[in-house]
Design an enzyme around this catalytic site. Sequence first.
Site, PDB file in Angstrom:
ATOM      1  N   CYS A 116       0.807  -1.226   0.000  1.00 25.07           N
ATOM      2  CA  CYS A 116       0.000   0.000   0.000  1.00 25.07           C
ATOM      3  C   CYS A 116       0.839   1.276   0.000  1.00 25.07           C
ATOM      4  O   CYS A 116       0.303   2.368  -0.192  1.00 25.07           O
ATOM      5  CB  CYS A 116      -0.967  -0.005   1.174  1.00 25.07           C
ATOM      6  N   HIS A 259      -3.157   7.318   2.666  1.00 22.99           N
ATOM      7  CA  HIS A 259      -3.603   6.030   2.142  1.00 22.99           C
ATOM      8  C   HIS A 259      -4.933   5.664   2.791  1.00 22.99           C
ATOM      9  O   HIS A 259      -5.039   5.655   4.028  1.00 22.99           O
ATOM     10  CB  HIS A 259      -2.534   4.977   2.440  1.00 22.99           C
ATOM     11  N   ASN A 289     -10.232   0.195   0.445  1.00 20.80           N
ATOM     12  CA  ASN A 289      -8.766   0.238   0.409  1.00 20.80           C
ATOM     13  C   ASN A 289      -8.304  -0.430  -0.885  1.00 20.80           C
ATOM     14  O   ASN A 289      -8.398  -1.652  -1.019  1.00 20.80           O
ATOM     15  CB  ASN A 289      -8.214  -0.489   1.638  1.00 20.80           C
TER      16      ASN A 289
HETATM   17  N1  COA Z   1     -17.829  -8.039  10.546  1.00 23.02           N
HETATM   18  C1  COA Z   1     -18.204  -8.285  11.816  1.00 23.02           C
HETATM   19  N2  COA Z   1     -17.342  -8.583  12.787  1.00 23.02           N
HETATM   20  C2  COA Z   1     -16.034  -8.624  12.465  1.00 23.02           C
HETATM   21  C3  COA Z   1     -15.576  -8.375  11.159  1.00 23.02           C
HETATM   22  C4  COA Z   1     -16.539  -8.085  10.173  1.00 23.02           C
HETATM   23  N3  COA Z   1     -16.203  -7.806   8.892  1.00 23.02           N
HETATM   24  N4  COA Z   1     -14.223  -8.455  11.138  1.00 23.02           N
HETATM   25  C5  COA Z   1     -13.857  -8.767  12.390  1.00 23.02           C
HETATM   26  N5  COA Z   1     -14.936  -8.870  13.197  1.00 23.02           N
HETATM   27  C6  COA Z   1     -15.006  -9.169  14.611  1.00 23.02           C
HETATM   28  C7  COA Z   1     -13.804  -9.953  15.096  1.00 23.02           C
HETATM   29  O1  COA Z   1     -13.985 -11.333  14.866  1.00 23.02           O
HETATM   30  C8  COA Z   1     -13.823  -9.632  16.576  1.00 23.02           C
HETATM   31  O2  COA Z   1     -14.769 -10.419  17.220  1.00 23.02           O
HETATM   32  P1  COA Z   1     -14.476 -11.026  18.698  1.00 23.02           P
HETATM   33  O3  COA Z   1     -14.304  -9.816  19.567  1.00 23.02           O
HETATM   34  O4  COA Z   1     -15.685 -11.829  18.962  1.00 23.02           O
HETATM   35  O5  COA Z   1     -13.216 -11.826  18.532  1.00 23.02           O
HETATM   36  C9  COA Z   1     -14.312  -8.191  16.610  1.00 23.02           C
HETATM   37  O6  COA Z   1     -14.968  -7.953  15.350  1.00 23.02           O
HETATM   38  C10 COA Z   1     -13.194  -7.186  16.770  1.00 23.02           C
HETATM   39  O7  COA Z   1     -12.150  -7.563  15.880  1.00 23.02           O
HETATM   40  P2  COA Z   1     -10.890  -6.682  15.662  1.00 23.02           P
HETATM   41  O8  COA Z   1     -10.058  -7.268  14.575  1.00 23.02           O
HETATM   42  O9  COA Z   1     -10.255  -6.446  16.983  1.00 23.02           O
HETATM   43  O10 COA Z   1     -11.641  -5.382  15.162  1.00 23.02           O
HETATM   44  P3  COA Z   1     -11.073  -3.961  14.874  1.00 23.02           P
HETATM   45  O11 COA Z   1     -11.913  -2.963  15.550  1.00 23.02           O
HETATM   46  O12 COA Z   1      -9.587  -3.919  15.088  1.00 23.02           O
HETATM   47  O13 COA Z   1     -11.354  -3.822  13.317  1.00 23.02           O
HETATM   48  C11 COA Z   1     -10.117  -3.949  11.284  1.00 23.02           C
HETATM   49  C12 COA Z   1     -10.777  -4.719  12.405  1.00 23.02           C
HETATM   50  C13 COA Z   1      -9.472  -4.945  10.323  1.00 23.02           C
HETATM   51  C14 COA Z   1     -11.195  -3.154  10.566  1.00 23.02           C
HETATM   52  C15 COA Z   1      -9.077  -3.014  11.922  1.00 23.02           C
HETATM   53  O14 COA Z   1      -8.234  -3.723  12.785  1.00 23.02           O
HETATM   54  C16 COA Z   1      -8.253  -2.320  10.909  1.00 23.02           C
HETATM   55  O15 COA Z   1      -8.752  -1.533  10.119  1.00 23.02           O
HETATM   56  N6  COA Z   1      -6.943  -2.554  10.933  1.00 23.02           N
HETATM   57  C17 COA Z   1      -6.025  -1.906  10.046  1.00 23.02           C
HETATM   58  C18 COA Z   1      -6.260  -2.419   8.693  1.00 23.02           C
HETATM   59  C19 COA Z   1      -5.530  -1.623   7.687  1.00 23.02           C
HETATM   60  O16 COA Z   1      -5.509  -0.434   7.728  1.00 23.02           O
HETATM   61  N7  COA Z   1      -4.931  -2.297   6.783  1.00 23.02           N
HETATM   62  C20 COA Z   1      -4.327  -1.694   5.697  1.00 23.02           C
HETATM   63  C21 COA Z   1      -2.911  -1.493   5.883  1.00 23.02           C
HETATM   64  S1  COA Z   1      -2.381  -1.150   4.300  1.00 23.02           S
END
Ligand code: COA
Length: 338
Positions: A116, A259, A289
Amino acid sequence: MSGAAAGRTAVIAGLGCHLPPDVVTNEDLTRRLDTSDEWIRSRTGIATRHVVDPGTATSDLAVEAGRRALDSAGCEADAVVLATTTPDQPCPATAPAVAARLGLGPVAAFDVSAVCSGFLYGLATATGLIASGTAERVLLIAADAFTTIIDPADRGTAVIFADGAGAVVLRAGDPAEPGAIGPVVLGSDGGLSRLIEVPAGGSRQRSSGVAPAPGEEFFRMAGREVYRHAVDRMTASSRQAAEAAGWAGPQDADRFAAHQANARILATVADDLGIAPERRLSNIERVGNTGAASLPVLLAQSAAEGTLTAGHRLLLTAFGGGLSWGATALVWPDVKPV
Ligand code: COA
């Protein structure tokens, strides 16, 4: 850090983008994943995204965006740099095929692989080609058919990543001109490469002689850890880029383009940098993204919509797999996508 040689640098002369026509809504995703429109919107800021249809490859997106950028600049290019995470094949690079399809002749053409952060790594690379006199005009394309490496059953990534391509034409010019590329701050931390990876398909897995386990050919991301590093690195590199450009600080930015990883990450970074909400460019709600393509698609759409105009002091930052990151600051030139 990559800087331009005194007296000659790269100047943005044109830009364009292309998104595949198929749009997938959050509601569409709920039909095959245990998720909801509310979860996706509140955790990521994404409502819709564009995805390639079967048979469409990264080069197909890249050619469209590249053609538009060349039309916008009204010139040809003597080098093509393609930033991508999803080349058409593992070998050869995709850029030569793109250059050939654009009718550019036997020009220099190669890929840059920085996930990215690819657009900023590509910008530094293209600027180096021009500053050294190796090229006069570089077509820099950032394109990803990111959904082709996403596990459709992984709700943690399938709701975030999407497809698209953006491009800029860079010409030789003076460092004092609007659109001139100055120092680009770049960094990496390979000690954390496992946080964002496709485990199989490379020489490590192939030389082991062991077939990939199910799912290992897909992209994986440790979302929560990535989130923290993305905020830290984009914030720090934005500060460095503002300083390298001779600004008092990131708050000097008239426009901030980060980004488009996640709306919450973007808000945290911009808040930390003291950039007012009305100065933040964003299209994540509509496009998700799009990997390397994220920044140039955002620039092209913002310039087309009039939220990014000539004279704006623009701060750009990105973060991605590697881990890798980058930032740069410039004055937006009088260019518009066609
Ligand atoms: N729908 C519903 N629930 C979801 C889900 C979805 N699409 N994806 C994950 N969950 C759940 C998880 O299973 C977890 O459940 P649990 O508490 O029962 O285990 C809960 O939501 C929280 O998960 P978590 O991964 O801690 O959520 P988060 O608030 O961190 O959000 C992302 C997840 C991926 C959206 C977030 O971590 C994120 O954006 N990270 C950075 C990603 C990024 O920028 N990547 C690009 C870099 S180039």
